[in-house]
Design a protein around this motif. Structure first.
Motif, PDB file in Angstrom:
ATOM      1  N   UNK A 203     -10.676  -5.413   6.489  1.00 47.63           N
ATOM      2  CA  UNK A 203     -11.095  -6.097   5.364  1.00 47.63           C
ATOM      3  C   UNK A 203     -11.850  -5.056   4.431  1.00 47.63           C
ATOM      4  N   UNK A 204     -11.627  -3.824   4.568  1.00 50.44           N
ATOM      5  CA  UNK A 204     -12.411  -2.846   3.617  1.00 50.44           C
ATOM      6  C   UNK A 204     -11.176  -2.521   2.430  1.00 50.44           C
ATOM      7  N   UNK A 205     -11.848  -1.730   1.458  1.00 52.67           N
ATOM      8  CA  UNK A 205     -11.161  -1.204   0.486  1.00 52.67           C
ATOM      9  C   UNK A 205      -9.600  -0.868   0.503  1.00 52.67           C
ATOM     10  N   UNK A 206      -9.398   0.156   1.668  1.00 49.07           N
ATOM     11  CA  UNK A 206      -8.066   0.429   2.026  1.00 49.07           C
ATOM     12  C   UNK A 206      -7.325  -0.913   2.330  1.00 49.07           C
ATOM     13  N   UNK A 207      -7.789  -1.895   2.999  1.00 46.07           N
ATOM     14  CA  UNK A 207      -6.890  -3.065   3.350  1.00 46.07           C
ATOM     15  C   UNK A 207      -6.447  -3.774   1.962  1.00 46.07           C
ATOM     16  N   UNK A 208      -7.622  -3.693   1.114  1.00 44.39           N
ATOM     17  CA  UNK A 208      -7.412  -4.651  -0.113  1.00 44.39           C
ATOM     18  C   UNK A 208      -6.344  -3.672  -0.996  1.00 44.39           C
ATOM     19  N   UNK A 209      -6.202  -2.409  -1.012  1.00 43.61           N
ATOM     20  CA  UNK A 209      -5.348  -1.608  -1.568  1.00 43.61           C
ATOM     21  C   UNK A 209      -3.906  -1.907  -1.124  1.00 43.61           C
ATOM     22  N   UNK A 210      -3.695  -1.963   0.338  1.00 46.97           N
ATOM     23  CA  UNK A 210      -2.501  -2.051   1.020  1.00 46.97           C
ATOM     24  C   UNK A 210      -1.891  -3.531   0.589  1.00 46.97           C
ATOM     25  N   UNK A 211      -2.826  -4.429   0.554  1.00 45.39           N
ATOM     26  CA  UNK A 211      -2.445  -5.753   0.069  1.00 45.39           C
ATOM     27  C   UNK A 211      -2.134  -5.954  -1.313  1.00 45.39           C
ATOM     28  N   UNK A 212      -2.754  -5.067  -2.204  1.00 45.76           N
ATOM     29  CA  UNK A 212      -2.151  -5.031  -3.542  1.00 45.76           C
ATOM     30  C   UNK A 212      -0.612  -4.194  -3.611  1.00 45.76           C
TER      31      UNK A 212
END
Length: 532
Positions: free
Chosen positions: A218-227
């Protein structure tokens, strides 16, 4: 990025270790020297007070030497120098004291302001020199003129601080190694998702719109991958929709063009009859009959060009290739349209290549027609063969040999913004022109090519399914008279060049004026003669 991250970690750790070492060395050295000098000052002051209590003034040389020796004995055999006016006594007669007791220290002690000390280097070794004046025991504490200096060797203190520095310096190596290991672990944790995202991005850029990235955490990299996944999904949906719309549009153009052929053929026959009888009609009716005939012919050419473009879009265009003399083909194309005396030719004999003669005729007709219509004389057509020096370039055949056909004029040339769009369909190089006077997609010098049907040049082939015009005629995009075009001539010419494995290059404005279009075709083809 991994290297940069590791280097950053190591540099930060190294900087921290070096800073800590420097601070520790400074503090340790200061503490050792401070302790040594405080001890030396206190010891000298106490010993001088004890020995001076039974010392008679003024002294002679012997008593002054005895005084210096007694003070030295109480200081652990340090070198002691006693001075009284012109007399000087040293506890060690063999010691050289002149270089270790400076004039500044002597002057400060002589001023009688209390005990003074100074660190000096003598012959590369450190020493601490402490000096104090001897005062009378009466109430005003007057100086007696007796001065005492004690010289303390600081080599032991220097060795201690250097040993401490060496110990701390040796500890830097494992600190840096641990920092590098931690940096590698951190880089793997941070960069692994980044590498996966980069791989997916490259796949997406290469056309794999189904590429996705696994989302973990649930970190920033996960947000980037989701986007990224959401963006790729939206792009895939848009691409599918656009492809479907494009396919529908192509089918619509092809169907409309096909359906228009039959009524246009009938209209053309009627218009031909009217034009033949135009001389027997009143002037206005004759003019109208000729206009109807011209516009019907123009509409027929547009339909043929649209059908040809549809075949290119659908991948249905085929070559009817055979070994052909290119100089003869160019001359026949110009003669068919009555352009031979309007063009300067440089066509060496014996240049042969495996090409579709009808499609080369279409290319030549468009390039020369545009130069005549929108350029200025002289219009030159030059044929040449380029050797293997251009290997790998567009249009290169086996061994890198290419046929180069250049059409140049001396007109105003193409505006800069038109150069990149000159092969676009229906592009208008000059917005002020009306569509009835300009087929804008096919400008060479400043405008489009004319397209018309007519008798075939020598070597004409089959009908539209094979890429030829009706009844063996020149087919879509082939100019006859430099008149009004469909706006698709240059697009068709480029597609014909690409079908041969070649291309058309544009020089919008030449140094001597005008524009130049260069057709590049392979001199030889590995698939031999015949239909491809």
């Amino acid at each position: 990025m991994r290297v940069r991250l590791v280097v950053t970690f190591v540099l930060v750790a190294l900087l921290s270790a070096v800073t800590a070492t420097a601070l520790a060395y400074r503090d340790a050295r200061t503490a050792v020297l401070q302790r040594t000098q405080n001890t030396a000052v206190d010891d000298l002051r106490e010993r001088v007070a004890a020995v001076a209590a039974g010392f008679d003034l003024p002294p002679d040389q012997r008593s002054l030497s005895r005084f210096a020796a007694e003070v030295s004995e109480g200081l652990g055999a340090r070198i002691v120098v006693a001075r009284h006016q012109d007399l000087t006594a040293v506890s060690d007669a063999y010691a050289d004291t002149e270089g270790r007791i400076t004039a500044e220290l002597r002057a400060a002690v002589r001023a009688g302001d209390g005990t003074r000390f100074q660190r000096v280097e003598w012959r590369g070794e450190p020493y601490l020199v402490v000096g104090t004046p001897v005062t009378y025991a009466d109430g005003d504490r007057r100086t007696s003129g007796l001065e005492v200096f004690a010289i303390t060797d600081l080599r032991a203190e220097r060795d201690d601080t250097e040993a401490l520095l060496d110990s701390v310096r040796e500890g830097i190596v494992p600190v840096v190694a641990v920092a590098a290991l931690l940096a590698l672990l951190a880089a793997g944790t941070v960069l692994r998702p980044v590498r996966k995202l980069g791989r997916a991005t490259r796949e997406l850029a290469a056309g794999d719109l189904g590429s996705r990235v696994a989302v973990r955490g649930h970190d920033e990299l996960a947000d980037l991958a989701r986007t990224f996944n959401e963006t790729a999904g939206a792009l895939q949906s848009s691409d599918a929709e656009l492809r479907a719309q494009e396919a529908k549009a192509r089918r619509f153009v092809a169907d409309v063009s096909h359906e228009l052929r039959t009524p246009l053929a009938a209209m053309a026959m009627v218009a031909t009859v009217l034009e033949e009888d135009a001389d027997q009609l009143p002037p206005d009716a004759a003019r109208a009959a000729r206009t109807v005939g011209a516009e019907t012919a123009r509409l027929s050419r547009l339909v043929e060009d649209l059908m040809e473009i549809s075949r290119f879009d659908a991948g249905a265009a085929r070559l009817n290739a055979s070994e052909t003399d290119l100089a003869d083909t160019v001359r026949a194309s110009l003669a068919l349209r009555g352009w031979t005396h309007r063009v300067t030719l440089d066509l060496p004999e014996g240049v042969r290549a495996v090409v579709d003669r009808r499609r080369v005729d279409v290319i030549v007709a468009n390039l020369v027609g545009n130069a005549l219509r929108h350029g200025a004389p002289p219009v030159t057509v030059t044929l040449a063969v380029v050797g293997a020096g251009g290997g790998g370039a567009p249009g290169a055949g086996a061994g890198g040999e290419r046929v180069v056909l250049e059409v140049a004029d001396r007109g105003p040339g193409l505006p800069p913004e038109a150069r990149e769009r000159v092969f676009d369909r229906f592009y208008k190089a000059d917005e002020a022109r009306t569509r009835t006077t300009t087929a804008t997609a096919t400008a060479t010098a400043t405008g489009p090519a004319a397209t018309a049907t007519g008798p075939a040049p020598p070597g004409g082939g089959p009908g539209p399914d094979g890429g030829h015009g009706p009844d063996g005629g020149p087919g879509p995009g082939a100019g006859l008279d430099g008149g009004q075009g469909s706006g698709l001539g240059m697009a068709i010419a480029l597609e014909n060049a690409r079908l041969h494995g070649g291309t058309i290059e544009v020089e919008a404005r030449r140094p001597g004026g005008g524009a130049a279009f260069t057709l590049l075709l392979p001199l030889r083809r590995t698939d031999g003669e015949g239909e491809e």
